[in-house]
Design an enzyme around this catalytic site. Structure first.
Site: not given
Length: 389
Positions: A54, A107, A180, A205
């Site tokens: 992790r 967003y 962002d 993306k």
């Protein structure tokens, strides 16, 4: 190194992996130590070495090193999605009672995070006009303001905030700037070079580029913010899957070749749409008629394939006729993959500082890697079906 060379080589160390060109995928949870002394030494600093799956594997560290190099960052933290990256970045610099200034064109899930989880835990998010001047923004700072969050351009309505000027204003008030940068990518917008402290990407993306992985990144300008981001990600248990990280690293190698095609197709499609009688407005920063085109020229070195158009007023049935018959555009909420997409969006209900005004529906378009003539012909047939030709 020039950009293309950097994209091809950043984060790769074949000599550390038996000469493998790509860093292998480490599927790991438990990590074994040779001795108690080695275990004790590793426990002192969770930010270095391999301790537990992790906390990162060589697959994660190679990808993070590549992104950090591309962004000119002190360090990068990978996580399981773009929204997770946004949440980690904000939570890393806030606490109960904090005040965060958020651009009104962000967003949608960012707004839901601000109005939901953050509000419930005592963080007050205030929305501002993304086109605010530094003087107007300065009036909103309080003693509790700890972060400024911008998205330039906004991924629905494509306003471009004056990031360098707003960042300078924020820094004068001791405020961390978070951006962002998914639209600009590390290739077309140097976020940290323009005053941003934490650069966030939905790597799902353009970085991944093939619509087959969920991934996010946060890149920090200095060690203190980097440690805060990584500590927050560890505390929340947010970690990216090793296969997704591998796909992100793979996508980086062709990012510099894919983006110019997305840019060329997007601009050609936007220019063609601007000439169609059924299209009222085109929102593309690289077009000279965009209100912040000069700002785009100043700050960006290119454009991706994402833009929007406002159609003339039509019924929902006509809009469905346009969309449902398209052959080369999928109807989907993401973008940045090789495929073209369309998505009807309504910013009316996701704005609070500046009202969205439009007579017709807004259609967000992602121009993929298909032949531009096919994309134009397909859209022309769609406009005709909707009675907009």
């Amino acid at each position: 190194m020039k950009r293309a060379t950097r994209l091809a080589h950043a984060g790769r160390q074949p000599s550390a992996h038996y000469g493998m060109v790509n860093t292998p995928v480490y599927h790991a949870s438990t990590v074994l130590f040779d001795s108690l002394a080695a275990f004790d030494a590793a426990s002192v600093d969770p930010f270095s070495g391999v301790h537990y799956g992790r906390l990162g594997t060589p697959t994660h560290f190679a990808f993070e090193a590549a992104i950090a190099e591309l962004e000119g960052a002190h360090g990068t933290v990978s996580t399981c999605s773009g929204l997770a990256a946004i949440a980690i970045a904000i939570l890393a610099v806030t606490q109960a009672g904090a005040h965060v200034l958020v651009a009104d064109n962000v967003y949608g899930p960012t707004r839901k995070l601000c109005d939901g989880l953050l509000a419930r835990h005592g963080v007050r998010c205030e929305y501002f006009d993304p086109l605010s001047t530094p003087a107007a923004l300065a009036e909103r700072f309080t003693e509790q303001t700890c972060a400024l969050f911008v998205e330039a351009p906004g991924s629905l309505t494509f306003e471009i905030a004056d990031v360098p000027a707003l960042a300078e204003c924020a820094h004068q008030h001791g405020v961390t700037v978070i951006a962002d940068n998914t639209w600009g990518t590390p290739v077309y917008f140097d976020a940290l070079g323009h005053g941003v402290d934490l650069s966030v990407h939905a790597a799902t993306k353009y970085i991944v580029g093939h619509s087959d992985a969920m991934l996010g990144t946060v890149s920090a300008v200095d060690e203190a913010r980097y440690r805060a981001v990584r500590e927050t990600a560890i505390a929340l248990g947010y970690c990216a899957g090793p296969d997704d990280v591998y796909l992100g690293a793979r996508g980086l190698r062709t990012l510099g070749q894919r983006l110019p095609v997305h840019e060329a197709n997007g601009l050609a499609l936007a220019n063609w749409l601007a000439e169609q009688p059924g299209v009222a407005r085109v929102f593309h920063p690289a077009r000279a008629d965009h209100p912040q085109h000069d700002r785009w020229l100043r700050d960006f070195s290119g454009a991706c394939g994402l833009f929007a158009i406002e159609l003339a007023p039509i019924s929902r049935e006509c809009l469905a006729a346009l969309i449902d018959g398209l052959s080369f555009y999928g109807l989907g909420a993401s973008w940045g993959g090789y495929e073209s997409l369309v998505l009807p969006v309504d910013p009316t209900h996701s704005r609070s500082a500046v009202a969205w005004q439009a007579d017709g529906p807004l259609l967000r378009i992602h121009a993929g890697l298909e032949d531009i003539d096919d994309l134009i012909d397909d859209m022309a047939a769609g406009l005709a079906r909707a009675g907009l030709a």
